[in-house]
Design a protein around this motif. Structure first.
Motif, PDB file in Angstrom:
ATOM      1  N   ASN A 220     -23.666 -45.679 -85.544  1.00 11.16           N
ATOM      2  CA  ASN A 220     -23.727 -44.401 -84.854  1.00 11.16           C
ATOM      3  C   ASN A 220     -24.750 -43.498 -85.544  1.00 11.16           C
ATOM      4  OD1 ASN A 220     -21.548 -45.038 -83.017  1.00 11.16           O
ATOM      5  ND2 ASN A 220     -20.212 -44.876 -84.801  1.00 11.16           N
ATOM      6  N   LEU A 221     -25.332 -42.587 -84.773  1.00 11.27           N
ATOM      7  CA  LEU A 221     -26.309 -41.683 -85.369  1.00 11.27           C
ATOM      8  C   LEU A 221     -25.642 -40.765 -86.381  1.00 11.27           C
ATOM      9  CD1 LEU A 221     -28.337 -40.732 -82.162  1.00 11.27           C
ATOM     10  CD2 LEU A 221     -28.485 -42.791 -83.588  1.00 11.27           C
ATOM     11  N   PHE A 222     -24.447 -40.274 -86.029  1.00 12.45           N
ATOM     12  CA  PHE A 222     -23.656 -39.482 -86.979  1.00 12.45           C
ATOM     13  C   PHE A 222     -22.187 -39.835 -86.793  1.00 12.45           C
ATOM     14  CE2 PHE A 222     -21.118 -35.527 -87.705  1.00 12.45           C
ATOM     15  CZ  PHE A 222     -21.086 -35.657 -89.090  1.00 12.45           C
ATOM     16  N   THR A 223     -21.543 -40.201 -87.882  1.00 11.11           N
ATOM     17  CA  THR A 223     -20.121 -40.529 -87.878  1.00 11.11           C
ATOM     18  C   THR A 223     -19.391 -39.537 -88.762  1.00 11.11           C
ATOM     19  OG1 THR A 223     -20.583 -42.883 -87.574  1.00 11.11           O
ATOM     20  CG2 THR A 223     -18.394 -42.295 -88.393  1.00 11.11           C
ATOM     21  N   ALA A 224     -18.367 -38.906 -88.203  1.00 10.64           N
ATOM     22  CA  ALA A 224     -17.561 -37.951 -88.963  1.00 10.64           C
ATOM     23  C   ALA A 224     -16.256 -38.620 -89.378  1.00 10.64           C
ATOM     24  CB  ALA A 224     -17.271 -36.708 -88.130  1.00 10.64           C
ATOM     25  N   TYR A 231     -18.314 -29.266 -87.795  1.00  6.55           N
ATOM     26  CA  TYR A 231     -19.746 -29.556 -87.706  1.00  6.55           C
ATOM     27  C   TYR A 231     -20.312 -28.690 -86.590  1.00  6.55           C
ATOM     28  CZ  TYR A 231     -18.556 -33.471 -90.700  1.00  6.55           C
ATOM     29  OH  TYR A 231     -18.102 -34.228 -91.758  1.00  6.55           O
ATOM     30  N   TRP A 232     -21.300 -27.849 -86.927  1.00  6.98           N
ATOM     31  CA  TRP A 232     -21.619 -26.695 -86.089  1.00  6.98           C
ATOM     32  C   TRP A 232     -23.136 -26.520 -85.967  1.00  6.98           C
ATOM     33  CZ3 TRP A 232     -18.559 -21.565 -87.243  1.00  6.98           C
ATOM     34  CH2 TRP A 232     -18.923 -20.562 -86.346  1.00  6.98           C
ATOM     35  N   GLY A 233     -23.619 -26.513 -84.733  1.00 12.31           N
ATOM     36  CA  GLY A 233     -25.012 -26.147 -84.467  1.00 12.31           C
ATOM     37  C   GLY A 233     -26.040 -27.194 -84.812  1.00 12.31           C
ATOM     38  N   LEU A 234     -25.633 -28.457 -84.932  1.00 14.38           N
ATOM     39  CA  LEU A 234     -26.575 -29.531 -85.268  1.00 14.38           C
ATOM     40  C   LEU A 234     -27.164 -30.138 -83.997  1.00 14.38           C
ATOM     41  CD1 LEU A 234     -24.416 -31.343 -87.978  1.00 14.38           C
ATOM     42  CD2 LEU A 234     -26.126 -29.551 -88.329  1.00 14.38           C
ATOM     43  N   GLU A 235     -28.312 -30.758 -84.137  1.00 16.99           N
ATOM     44  CA  GLU A 235     -28.897 -31.558 -83.061  1.00 16.99           C
ATOM     45  C   GLU A 235     -28.913 -33.003 -83.524  1.00 16.99           C
ATOM     46  OE1 GLU A 235     -32.515 -30.200 -81.243  1.00 16.99           O
ATOM     47  OE2 GLU A 235     -32.146 -28.117 -81.830  1.00 16.99           O
ATOM     48  N   ILE A 263      -7.843 -36.086 -89.120  1.00 18.94           N
ATOM     49  CA  ILE A 263      -7.181 -34.953 -88.480  1.00 18.94           C
ATOM     50  C   ILE A 263      -8.039 -33.693 -88.611  1.00 18.94           C
ATOM     51  CG2 ILE A 263      -5.896 -34.275 -90.565  1.00 18.94           C
ATOM     52  CD1 ILE A 263      -3.526 -33.576 -88.681  1.00 18.94           C
ATOM     53  N   GLY A 264      -7.992 -32.862 -87.578  1.00 15.18           N
ATOM     54  CA  GLY A 264      -8.448 -31.489 -87.671  1.00 15.18           C
ATOM     55  C   GLY A 264      -9.930 -31.223 -87.722  1.00 15.18           C
ATOM     56  N   CYS A 265     -10.791 -32.138 -87.226  1.00 17.86           N
ATOM     57  CA  CYS A 265     -12.228 -31.852 -87.229  1.00 17.86           C
ATOM     58  C   CYS A 265     -12.625 -31.132 -85.943  1.00 17.86           C
ATOM     59  CB  CYS A 265     -13.034 -33.139 -87.383  1.00 17.86           C
ATOM     60  SG  CYS A 265     -12.996 -33.813 -89.061  1.00 17.86           S
ATOM     61  N   LYS A 266     -13.678 -30.332 -86.048  1.00 17.64           N
ATOM     62  CA  LYS A 266     -14.214 -29.620 -84.901  1.00 17.64           C
ATOM     63  C   LYS A 266     -15.715 -29.869 -84.804  1.00 17.64           C
ATOM     64  CE  LYS A 266     -10.813 -25.856 -84.924  1.00 17.64           C
ATOM     65  NZ  LYS A 266     -10.612 -24.401 -84.663  1.00 17.64           N
ATOM     66  N   PHE A 267     -16.182 -29.951 -83.573  1.00 18.07           N
ATOM     67  CA  PHE A 267     -17.596 -30.160 -83.294  1.00 18.07           C
ATOM     68  C   PHE A 267     -18.014 -29.032 -82.364  1.00 18.07           C
ATOM     69  CE2 PHE A 267     -15.482 -34.019 -84.361  1.00 18.07           C
ATOM     70  CZ  PHE A 267     -16.344 -34.671 -85.227  1.00 18.07           C
ATOM     71  N   ILE A 268     -18.826 -28.103 -82.878  1.00 22.80           N
ATOM     72  CA  ILE A 268     -19.039 -26.808 -82.247  1.00 22.80           C
ATOM     73  C   ILE A 268     -20.527 -26.590 -81.959  1.00 22.80           C
ATOM     74  CG2 ILE A 268     -18.772 -24.314 -82.538  1.00 22.80           C
ATOM     75  CD1 ILE A 268     -16.553 -25.011 -84.639  1.00 22.80           C
ATOM     76  N   ASN A 286      -6.889 -37.171 -85.008  1.00 23.62           N
ATOM     77  CA  ASN A 286      -5.856 -36.314 -84.441  1.00 23.62           C
ATOM     78  C   ASN A 286      -6.305 -34.855 -84.415  1.00 23.62           C
ATOM     79  OD1 ASN A 286      -3.553 -38.096 -83.901  1.00 23.62           O
ATOM     80  ND2 ASN A 286      -3.563 -38.447 -86.105  1.00 23.62           N
ATOM     81  N   GLY A 287      -5.954 -34.159 -83.353  1.00 25.77           N
ATOM     82  CA  GLY A 287      -6.165 -32.723 -83.292  1.00 25.77           C
ATOM     83  C   GLY A 287      -7.613 -32.294 -83.308  1.00 25.77           C
ATOM     84  N   SER A 288      -8.519 -33.147 -82.858  1.00 22.98           N
ATOM     85  CA  SER A 288      -9.932 -32.778 -82.858  1.00 22.98           C
ATOM     86  C   SER A 288     -10.230 -31.787 -81.734  1.00 22.98           C
ATOM     87  CB  SER A 288     -10.809 -34.020 -82.685  1.00 22.98           C
ATOM     88  OG  SER A 288     -10.702 -34.885 -83.793  1.00 22.98           O
ATOM     89  N   GLU A 289     -11.317 -31.048 -81.912  1.00 26.08           N
ATOM     90  CA  GLU A 289     -11.767 -30.091 -80.903  1.00 26.08           C
ATOM     91  C   GLU A 289     -13.264 -30.273 -80.689  1.00 26.08           C
ATOM     92  OE1 GLU A 289     -12.572 -25.331 -80.776  1.00 26.08           O
ATOM     93  OE2 GLU A 289     -10.577 -25.953 -81.448  1.00 26.08           O
ATOM     94  N   TYR A 290     -13.659 -30.292 -79.416  1.00 25.89           N
ATOM     95  CA  TYR A 290     -15.066 -30.412 -79.038  1.00 25.89           C
ATOM     96  C   TYR A 290     -15.399 -29.175 -78.224  1.00 25.89           C
ATOM     97  CZ  TYR A 290     -13.274 -34.981 -80.125  1.00 25.89           C
ATOM     98  OH  TYR A 290     -12.605 -36.012 -80.745  1.00 25.89           O
TER      99      TYR A 290
END
Length: 575
Positions: A220-224, A231-235, A263-268, A286-290
């Protein structure tokens, strides 16, 4: 067909027209059954009370730059490299820290392994106004060797000589059989076989592979990985594609973003384009937010047969009926090769998925005769619960007299319990709500689409022809929760006027603040409108005549096109 479906996801003068403007509450809190849209200029409560907004100050703890080094101290004048920071900087990055990424192109494929806490997440953010670009480049190629496989159709375990070389890899290919990487423990790799029809289905077995068979890996190009990291504002993109047309298993299919957090990651507010998929998330997080992401040109054209469009803008699962809600909100997903969004599984789960304020349009844009699903929910016979789709928007163009695009909840007879489909504006060619879904709640929606069961759901507005008169122009303005002044504008311009009037007063711009408006289909191009905000005169004239689109990397059979001026989405960016 089921396995194939899974392939991984403006102002020129003043024209006064009958227009409905909708301002919408954009809290990322879990959805409830209350009203979700604010009609006209009123400010009535949203679905749930807003939590306090996050601070807008960066307060950078550490800095990253293209020329950074692990030998540096992580300060602004002595920044770290991206890979070193994503590894945790030898334990220096701790819960509550903010890691600021300077603008520039970061070549390579990266894995984030940071661990915050629920009360003190780690924030990884591009410095506002600077483009921090992860450019994946060419795939890894052959990495390691298998010690043999079984013939199981679904989940199977293979053992490899060095699994560390497969960290961050989403797809592997052994003897032209494509397998999805579901988990790694030691040198044991759990894979999903039969993915996209590469073998099976039962009772036909998947082939046995000999020991020491070479593995081709698509990282993958980016794996969290890790937990409680934003993770916020990336291209994230891949300019290394040569072609996007090939047989499955013979093309780079690494996702732009793979969510493998515990658990608990966000991609903003990220931009994910030109990956094998946009955002991919499976059962292990678990509990991710996009939130607020822009997803386009993800996937490839498959010449193996069947549906030619593979790879989705957003591909999402959630394993357990008791798992935390997985929230997808205010994302723009369009012009992907496969579906703009798919929640699907054969043996996993798609429970407690909440979608709000997302826009899905022009699916399969770069593919001749692609599948054109804007969204599809369901898979196999795996029942799902806790599904909510509130205040989302779709659009499908008319080509050769036919409306394109399909929106599906409960695909293929998938059972579900009490799904909520409320206050959406759906303008694709077809909408389906599966008959196996018990006690559905479907109210307040506007549907300019074909829906065979419309008489069973009278508490909605249906159009069988293009809306006219007071319904000829419908505009939705959605403020961004994380960045005051930022927001999305969604325009249904059925009269095809060259411009429309838009009220920006709900976005949180301050008087005298500079801002620009970008066409989402050309997000890094020239702004279609720029000004300073005047609270006494918040209405601007937005042109609908743009035709330029963002670059697609790699050759395709059908270059992507801009949507007709009857529909557009725009991003307001404060300065």
């Amino acid at each position: 067909m089921k396995r194939k479906l899974k392939a991984f996801l403006i102002i020129v003068g003043f024209v006064f027209l009958p227009t409905t403007m909708v301002f919408q509450n954009c809290s990322p809190a879990p959805l409830s059954s209350g009203p979700s849209s604010l009609q006209g200029s009123q400010n009535t409560p949203g679905e749930t009370p807003n939590p306090p907004p996050p601070t807008t100050n960066l307060n950078c703890t550490f800095y990253i730059s293209v020329n950074g080094s692990s030998a540096n101290s992580g300060t602004q004048n002595s920044p770290w490299s991206l890979g070193y920071a994503f590894d945790g900087a030898n334990g220096s990055i701790r819960p509550g820290d903010t890691v600021c990424i300077s603008g520039g192109t970061y070549a390579g494929r990266f894995v984030g392994k940071l661990n915050g806490t629920a009360s003190n997440p780690i924030i990884v953010r591009a410095i506002p106004g600077q483009r921090a670009i992860i450019d994946g480049g060419p795939p890894i190629g052959s990495l390691t060797q298998a010690t043999g496989t079984h013939t199981a159709y679904q989940y199977d375990d293979i053992y490899v000589s060095d699994a560390s070389k497969i960290q961050g890899v989403g797809l592997i290919v052994i003897n032209n059989e494509e397998m999805q990487v579901a988990g790694i423990v030691g040198n044991k790799v759990t894979v999903v076989r039969g993915w996209s029809g590469s073998c099976g289905p039962p009772p036909t077995p998947c082939p046995d592979h000999a020991a020491n068979a070479p593995i081709k890996a698509y990282q993958n190009l980016f794996t969290a990985k890790g937990s409680y990291t934003w993770y916020w504002g990336l291209e994230i993109t891949n300019t290394g594609h040569v072609t996007r047309v090939a047989q499955q298993g013979k093309i780079d299919m690494g996702a732009a973003i793979s969510d493998e957090c515990t658990i608990g990651c966000k991609f903003i507010n990220n931009i994910a384009s030109n990956g094998g998929g946009g955002i991919g998330t499976f059962n292990n997080s678990n509990g991710s937010e996009y939130y607020g992401n822009i997803l386009f040109y993800n996937g490839w054209e498959d010449t193996s047969g069947g549906d030619p469009g593979k790879g989705h803008g957003l591909y999402i699962q959630n394993f357990s009926p008791t798992a935390p809600v997985r929230l997808s909100k205010d994302n723009l997903s369009f012009s992907n090769f496969g579906f703009n969004m798919q929640a699907y599984t054969d043996n996993g789960g798609i429970h407690n998925l909440h979608f709000e304020g997302n826009v899905f349009f022009e699916s399969s844009n770069p593919v001749p005769n692609g599948p054109t699903f804007n969204f599809l929910i369901g898979g196999g016979n795996t029942a799902f619960v806790g599904f909510k789709m509130i205040s989302n928007y779709t659009y499908g163009p008319t080509l050769n007299g036919d409306r394109r695009g399909t929106d599906v909840v409960g695909w293929g007879g998938t059972p579900c319990t009490t799904p909520e489909v409320k206050n959406n504006y759906l303008a694709s060619g077809n909408f389906e709500l599966g008959s196996n879904c018990s006690n559905p709640v479907m109210t307040g929606n506007t549907l300019y689409t074909s829906f065979a069961r419309s008489s069973s759901f009278p508490s909605n507005t249906y159009f069988t022809a293009k809306p006219t008169g007071a319904n000829a122009t419908k505009i939705f303005v959605r403020p961004n929760f994380y960045e005051p002044g930022r927001g999305h504008i969604i325009v249904y311009n059925w009269s095809r006027a060259d411009s429309v009037q838009v009220d920006l007063s709900s976005l949180g711009l301050t008087n005298g603040q500079a801002f620009s408006i970008k066409d989402s289909q050309n997000i890094n191009g020239t702004a279609v409108f720029s000004s300073t905000f005047n609270s006494a005169s918040p209405i601007i004239t937005l042109p609908m005549t743009a035709t330029a689109v963002s670059p697609l990397y790699g050759t395709v059979s059908k270059p992507p096109h801009h949507s007709d001026k009857e529909f557009g989405t725009f991003v307001v960016i404060p300065q």
